[in-house]
Scaffold this motif. Structure first.
Motif, PDB file in Angstrom:
ATOM      1  N   UNK A 148     -44.865  40.837  75.364  1.00  0.00           N
ATOM      2  CA  UNK A 148     -44.623  40.057  76.733  1.00  0.00           C
ATOM      3  C   UNK A 148     -43.626  38.449  76.608  1.00  0.00           C
ATOM      4  N   UNK A 149     -43.371  37.624  77.758  1.00  0.00           N
ATOM      5  CA  UNK A 149     -42.923  36.676  77.900  1.00  0.00           C
ATOM      6  C   UNK A 149     -43.406  35.728  76.974  1.00  0.00           C
ATOM      7  N   UNK A 150     -44.730  35.334  77.127  1.00  0.00           N
ATOM      8  CA  UNK A 150     -45.172  33.755  76.094  1.00  0.00           C
ATOM      9  C   UNK A 150     -44.966  34.411  74.230  1.00  0.00           C
ATOM     10  N   UNK A 151     -44.781  35.622  74.699  1.00  0.00           N
ATOM     11  CA  UNK A 151     -43.932  36.548  72.684  1.00  0.00           C
ATOM     12  C   UNK A 151     -42.889  36.029  73.340  1.00  0.00           C
ATOM     13  N   UNK A 152     -42.515  36.076  73.735  1.00  0.00           N
ATOM     14  CA  UNK A 152     -40.771  36.290  73.235  1.00  0.00           C
ATOM     15  C   UNK A 152     -39.984  34.681  73.517  1.00  0.00           C
ATOM     16  N   UNK A 153     -41.021  34.029  73.948  1.00  0.00           N
ATOM     17  CA  UNK A 153     -40.680  32.670  73.875  1.00  0.00           C
ATOM     18  C   UNK A 153     -40.548  31.845  72.886  1.00  0.00           C
ATOM     19  N   UNK A 154     -42.384  32.724  71.652  1.00  0.00           N
ATOM     20  CA  UNK A 154     -42.899  31.936  70.832  1.00  0.00           C
ATOM     21  C   UNK A 154     -41.587  32.623  70.171  1.00  0.00           C
ATOM     22  N   UNK A 155     -41.151  34.056  69.623  1.00  0.00           N
ATOM     23  CA  UNK A 155     -39.916  34.264  69.345  1.00  0.00           C
ATOM     24  C   UNK A 155     -38.758  33.235  68.951  1.00  0.00           C
ATOM     25  N   UNK A 156     -38.505  32.401  70.015  1.00  0.00           N
ATOM     26  CA  UNK A 156     -37.439  31.847  69.845  1.00  0.00           C
ATOM     27  C   UNK A 156     -37.394  30.663  69.443  1.00  0.00           C
ATOM     28  N   UNK A 157     -38.593  29.777  70.033  1.00  0.00           N
ATOM     29  CA  UNK A 157     -39.100  28.354  69.358  1.00  0.00           C
ATOM     30  C   UNK A 157     -38.915  28.797  67.744  1.00  0.00           C
ATOM     31  N   UNK A 158     -39.413  29.812  67.281  1.00  0.00           N
ATOM     32  CA  UNK A 158     -39.542  30.000  66.174  1.00  0.00           C
ATOM     33  C   UNK A 158     -38.451  29.939  65.247  1.00  0.00           C
ATOM     34  N   UNK A 159     -37.314  30.691  66.142  1.00  0.00           N
ATOM     35  CA  UNK A 159     -35.960  30.714  65.897  1.00  0.00           C
ATOM     36  C   UNK A 159     -35.221  29.625  65.714  1.00  0.00           C
ATOM     37  N   UNK A 160     -35.607  28.051  66.057  1.00  0.00           N
ATOM     38  CA  UNK A 160     -34.665  27.574  66.145  1.00  0.00           C
ATOM     39  C   UNK A 160     -35.231  26.369  66.340  1.00  0.00           C
ATOM     40  N   UNK A 161     -36.704  26.515  65.360  1.00  0.00           N
ATOM     41  CA  UNK A 161     -36.914  25.477  64.642  1.00  0.00           C
ATOM     42  C   UNK A 161     -36.625  25.494  62.454  1.00  0.00           C
ATOM     43  N   UNK A 162     -35.990  27.367  62.660  1.00  0.00           N
ATOM     44  CA  UNK A 162     -35.448  28.098  61.811  1.00  0.00           C
ATOM     45  C   UNK A 162     -34.130  27.611  61.583  1.00  0.00           C
ATOM     46  N   UNK A 163     -33.198  27.167  62.678  1.00  0.00           N
ATOM     47  CA  UNK A 163     -32.061  27.177  62.524  1.00  0.00           C
ATOM     48  C   UNK A 163     -31.849  25.502  63.154  1.00  0.00           C
ATOM     49  N   UNK A 164     -32.247  25.485  63.665  1.00  0.00           N
ATOM     50  CA  UNK A 164     -32.279  23.749  63.937  1.00  0.00           C
ATOM     51  C   UNK A 164     -31.990  23.207  63.572  1.00  0.00           C
ATOM     52  N   UNK A 165     -32.140  21.677  63.205  1.00  0.00           N
ATOM     53  CA  UNK A 165     -31.930  20.673  62.747  1.00  0.00           C
ATOM     54  C   UNK A 165     -33.356  20.060  62.648  1.00  0.00           C
ATOM     55  N   UNK A 166     -33.567  19.753  61.130  1.00  0.00           N
ATOM     56  CA  UNK A 166     -34.901  19.254  60.570  1.00  0.00           C
ATOM     57  C   UNK A 166     -35.675  17.888  61.376  1.00  0.00           C
ATOM     58  N   UNK A 167     -33.605  16.920  60.574  1.00  0.00           N
ATOM     59  CA  UNK A 167     -34.110  15.709  60.561  1.00  0.00           C
ATOM     60  C   UNK A 167     -34.598  15.243  62.095  1.00  0.00           C
ATOM     61  N   UNK A 168     -33.837  15.969  62.662  1.00  0.00           N
ATOM     62  CA  UNK A 168     -34.109  15.378  64.760  1.00  0.00           C
ATOM     63  C   UNK A 168     -35.153  16.723  65.577  1.00  0.00           C
ATOM     64  N   UNK A 169     -35.816  16.963  64.706  1.00  0.00           N
ATOM     65  CA  UNK A 169     -36.441  18.521  66.290  1.00  0.00           C
ATOM     66  C   UNK A 169     -36.706  18.095  67.378  1.00  0.00           C
ATOM     67  N   UNK A 170     -36.887  18.455  68.551  1.00  0.00           N
ATOM     68  CA  UNK A 170     -36.929  18.301  69.464  1.00  0.00           C
ATOM     69  C   UNK A 170     -38.670  18.692  70.039  1.00  0.00           C
ATOM     70  N   UNK A 171     -38.633  17.443  70.773  1.00  0.00           N
ATOM     71  CA  UNK A 171     -40.465  17.707  70.765  1.00  0.00           C
ATOM     72  C   UNK A 171     -40.903  18.664  71.256  1.00  0.00           C
TER      73      UNK A 171
END
Length: 302
Positions: A177-200
């Motif tokens: 679903x749309x919501x499930x795919x948004x969750x996948x994107x959020x998980x990906x962003x959390x892994x590859x994104x900046x842990x020192x400066x996470x987005x709200x």
């Protein structure tokens, strides 16, 4: 702030673009990365560069966002593990739908459509690879080059962090679903994104929803990834670059390791490397002043 949106006809492709600022100011062409739509260059980020006296253009690469999709065209990858092994040793994969050269030509086509002779070329991640090819192949169109969180894929560079690479390449759930795919994107962003400066959390979710609703096209991601493998090492392009070149990388990036940025800076004559402390594979808003300051200083000196 003056903005306009349009479509550039480049060969058989329609490439969606958006402009910011005064068209009479020096042009800055922003090229985004693997599967990343032009809106990953956030509107406020573009406006901040334009406010410094530049005509900023962002666009969707082919197979992404609102640009043309090559529906039904195969990637040319028969074995991803074998292709990755060849790639690690600097060998290009044959038979892919297109390579970085065609993607660089697309970028030149956007400038042609807008009647822009020369521009500062800025690329992030895969966009940084496209930028390297562009400034080598289209030297007369280049005022300066900036390569952000990228690599030149020189043979035997340390590979991406396995956790980060898995997050990027993990197959999406069938019939999600749309919501499930948004969750996948959020998980990906959390892994590859900046842990020192996470987005709200609410901001990250709003952005993920925006990206999904604007365009969700996994087939294009696969063909773009094949294009990276199909191009192989970019050292042969780097050695031909004449434009003033800035290589910018985050100290915490585990997807595109700092060794990749160092390889670019070493291969491009006269290139300057700057490391942004705490940044990973994203452009955290809290670091925009520093990032844009580096960019505009580089543009001015060029």
């Amino acid at each position: 702030m003056t903005t306009s949106t349009g479509t550039a006809r480049v060969g058989e492709l329609d490439l969606c673009f958006e402009e910011f600022g005064d068209p009479n100011d020096p042009a800055v062409l922003l090229i985004m990365g693997l599967g990343a739509q032009m809106v990953f260059w956030r509107t406020e980020f573009c406006e901040q560069i334009a406010a410094a006296g530049y005509h900023v253009i962002r666009f969707d690469n082919r197979d992404c966002g609102l640009s043309s999709k090559l529906d039904g065209v195969r990637t040319g990858l028969t074995s991803l593990p074998l292709a990755m092994l060849r790639f690690e040793f600097g060998r290009a994969t044959s038979g892919t739908a297109y390579t970085m050269t065609e993607l660089a030509d697309d970028a030149a086509g956007v400038l042609d459509h807008l009647g822009i002779d020369r521009a500062h070329i800025v690329g992030a991640s895969m966009g940084g690879m496209i930028a390297q090819v562009f400034v080598a192949e289209h030297a007369h169109r280049t005022l300066s080059a900036t390569v952000i969180m990228s690599s030149n894929n020189r043979p035997l560079l340390p590979p991406p962090g396995p956790r980060q690479l898995l997050a990027l390449l993990k197959p999406q759930p069938a019939h999600a679903t749309r919501e499930e795919l948004i969750e996948v994107a959020l998980e990906r962003g959390a892994v590859i994104g900046s842990r020192s400066y996470p987005a709200a959390a609410d901001v990250a979710r709003a952005h993920a929803a925006e990206y999904f609703d604007r365009s969700h096209y996994p087939a294009g991601f696969a063909r773009q990834f094949a294009a990276i493998l199909g191009t192989g090492s970019l050292v042969r392009f780097d050695q031909r670059i004449l434009a003033p070149t800035l290589v910018m990388h985050g100290s915490e990036d585990r997807l595109m390791r700092l060794t990749g940025a160092k390889a670019v800076a070493k291969s491009v004559p006269g290139a300057r490397l700057t490391v942004i402390d705490g940044m990973a594979h994203d452009l955290p808003r809290v670091l925009w002043d520093e990032i844009i300051g580096e960019l505009t200083q580089h543009f001015a000196s060029a």
